[in-house]
Enzyme design. Structure first.
Site, PDB file in Angstrom:
ATOM      1  N   LYS A  80       0.851  -1.204   0.000  1.00 23.74           N
ATOM      2  CA  LYS A  80       0.000   0.000   0.000  1.00 23.74           C
ATOM      3  C   LYS A  80       0.878   1.242   0.000  1.00 23.74           C
ATOM      4  O   LYS A  80       1.922   1.273   0.656  1.00 23.74           O
ATOM      5  CB  LYS A  80      -0.908  -0.027   1.230  1.00 23.74           C
ATOM      6  CG  LYS A  80      -1.939   1.094   1.271  1.00 23.74           C
ATOM      7  CD  LYS A  80      -2.864   0.933   2.479  1.00 23.74           C
ATOM      8  CE  LYS A  80      -3.904   2.041   2.568  1.00 23.74           C
ATOM      9  NZ  LYS A  80      -4.803   1.871   3.732  1.00 23.74           N
ATOM     10  N   SER A 155      -9.729   2.066   2.863  1.00 27.82           N
ATOM     11  CA  SER A 155      -8.842   2.804   1.991  1.00 27.82           C
ATOM     12  C   SER A 155      -7.843   1.920   1.242  1.00 27.82           C
ATOM     13  O   SER A 155      -7.252   2.367   0.251  1.00 27.82           O
ATOM     14  CB  SER A 155      -8.065   3.846   2.808  1.00 27.82           C
ATOM     15  OG  SER A 155      -7.236   3.218   3.763  1.00 27.82           O
ATOM     16  N   SER A 179      -9.946  -0.329   7.032  1.00 28.91           N
ATOM     17  CA  SER A 179      -9.370  -0.232   5.684  1.00 28.91           C
ATOM     18  C   SER A 179      -8.692  -1.467   5.125  1.00 28.91           C
ATOM     19  O   SER A 179      -8.363  -1.494   3.937  1.00 28.91           O
ATOM     20  CB  SER A 179      -8.392   0.931   5.624  1.00 28.91           C
ATOM     21  OG  SER A 179      -9.101   2.121   5.480  1.00 28.91           O
TER      22      SER A 179
END
Ligand code: GLN
Length: 487
Positions: A80, A155, A179
């Site tokens: 990420k 997210s 997330s």
């Protein structure tokens, strides 16, 4: 080779690498090819690191040839874009960091590299991890591989979408209020948020430091345990990381859940929950009952409804402090065409941050301001304690709690962008877990009209083994996690 390398799990790929039926270079090339084919549709990557990946793959093959491999050696991973990667852009999907190249690796990245992992890129996310759909990315929106007009969740939407689409064998995400789990649920992959402190946050760009935690997004529970083995553990560079020893998380994968006590908190079957979601989760829990778990169907966690409000005071408060560093001086975007320093700072923040980030900074600054601190922040901290105690109490009776991961299946891109409150509601089931610092996993548990439904299993602090065991037993008995989007 005719087999589809892009659908291999970590444990399957490891076997092939070890027996030399497949090389890491072959596997990496196949993965990169798929990424380049699918990215025009999925948009999961902010950066694709072709060259680095091939170099690491070559090194991994040498490692393996020398008999030094471990389960992650030579296997492609996606990170990420809020985890620092030395020499590789780390944007947080924000204009503020669009050119930021960190001079160091996050601890988790260092640990993966130490095991011979192959980093294939960085994944798209909501800006600074604030959001539930990846639509808050300042770069572009990621699309759900199950239905491209829908969001992948957020997210960590880029990480989840890529694993679902076969663009990555596994990925890392971060979870402040859901997330990892919510996008895992939306994309039908397995996602674990470890106990707060289990995994080092060093090198993770801070959003809300008392809630943030890094974890794996994988194709099944076995892979999840393998990745946790690599990233968990004490780190002197993160004072909130826990000194507890880390077990071998694969040892608990026995599928024997006889006698385990599981509670089903009724407050998580919230008003407005999609009926198909509630039905799928109840059916999944019944499956666990058939496998020998003892289920208490009517548990009450009465403080649950306050968790969302508590989160939207605490998380923005911490964010407002953490994001104060983006002033156009130290690093990142800088708006310099101004008369003086103050104006430069103001303009940098005005143009560098997106709407949601600014909204959070304003909320947090307000909640922390002298006149309102007691009424908002302090009150939220007190309710946080009540929520945590209520979980402690429940865990004197149950080994785990099970809930839906989200109240709905993935929604349409654009559907909730004008209504932040609706967007916030998509994390009602995951947020209480961060408030209490607990571990929880989301696993595939069904579909409604072809759209994924995730089941959340919540455990006691540092009892990752219990939730992995339950999740493993479920995956041994079902095939939801084996279904892949047709893309
Ligand atoms: N959706 C939640 C938020 O917007 C949680 C995000 C996260 O876990 N990073 O804050």
């Amino acid at each position: 080779m005719t087999t589809n390398h892009n659908r291999l799990t970590i444990h399957e790929a490891h076997k092939l690498l070890k027996s030399k039926e497949l090389s890491s270079v072959e596997l990496t090339k196949a993965t990169l090819e798929r990424i380049h084919n699918l990215e025009p549709k999925v948009h999961a990557f902010t950066t694709i690191t072709d060259e680095l990946a091939l170099r690491q793959a070559q090194k991994a093959d040498e490692f393996i040839a020398a008999g030094n491999s471990n389960p992650l050696t030579g296997i492609p991973v996606l990170v990420k874009d809020n985890m620092c990667t030395k020499g590789i852009l780390t944007t947080c999907s924000s204009k503020m960091l669009e050119n930021f190249v960190p001079p160091y690796d996050a601890t988790v990245v260092e640990r993966l590299n130490g095991r011979g992992a192959v980093i294939i890129g960085k994944s798209n996310m909501d800006e600074f991890a604030m959001g539930s759909s990846t639509e808050n990315s300042a770069l572009f929106t990621t699309h759900n591989p199950w239905e491209l007009s829908r969001v992948p969740g957020g997210s960590s939407g880029g990480s989840a979408a890529a694993v679902a689409a076969g663009e990555a064998i596994y990925a890392l995400g971060s979870d402040t209020g859901g997330s990892i789990r919510q996008p895992a649920g939306f994309c039908s992959v397995t996602g674990l948020k470890p106990t707060y402190g289990r995994v080092s946050r060093y090198g993770l760009v801070a959003f809300a430091s008392s809630l943030d935690q890094i974890g794996p997004l994988t194709q099944d529970v076995t892979d999840c345990a393998l990745v946790l083995n690599a990233i968990a553990g004490y780190d002197t560079r993160d004072s909130t990381s826990a000194p507890q020893p880390t077990p071998d998380y694969t040892q608990c994968l026995t599928a024997d859940i006889k006698g385990l006590k599981i509670g089903v908190p009724k407050e998580y079957f919230v008003e407005g929950i999609q009926p198909e979601v509630a039905a799928a989760i109840r059916a999944a829990i019944t499956r666990l009952e058939e496998l020998g778990a003892s289920i208490e169907w009517e548990v009450s966690l009465a403080h649950t409804p306050y968790a969302l409000a508590v989160y939207y005071i605490i998380a923005p408060s911490e964010a407002s402090a953490n994001l104060a560093r983006y002033d156009g001086v130290k690093y990142g975007f800088s708006y310099s065409d101004t008369k003086n320093m103050w104006q430069a700072m103001e303009k940098t923040r005005e143009h560098g941050f997106g709407a949601e980030v600014k909204r959070r900074i304003m909320l947090g600054t307000y909640a922390l301001s002298a006149g309102y601190y007691d009424a908002w922040y302090l009150k939220a901290q007190k309710v946080r304690t009540l929520i945590r105690r209520e979980f402690d109490q429940a865990f004197t009776k149950y080994d785990a709690l099970i809930t839906p991961t989200s109240p709905t299946v993935p929604f349409k891109i654009g559907e909730k962008m004008d209504d932040p409150l609706q967007m916030y509601l998509s994390d009602v089931c995951t947020i209480p877990v961060n408030i209490a610092g607990l571990p929880a996993i989301s696993i595939p548990a069904g579909f409604a009209d072809g759209l994924p439904i995730g089941m959340q299993i919540i455990g006691k602090p540092f009892a990752e083994e219990t939730i992995l065991k339950i999740a493993y037993a479920f995956q041994q008995a079902t095939d939801w996690h084996m279904r892949k989007p047709n893309i």
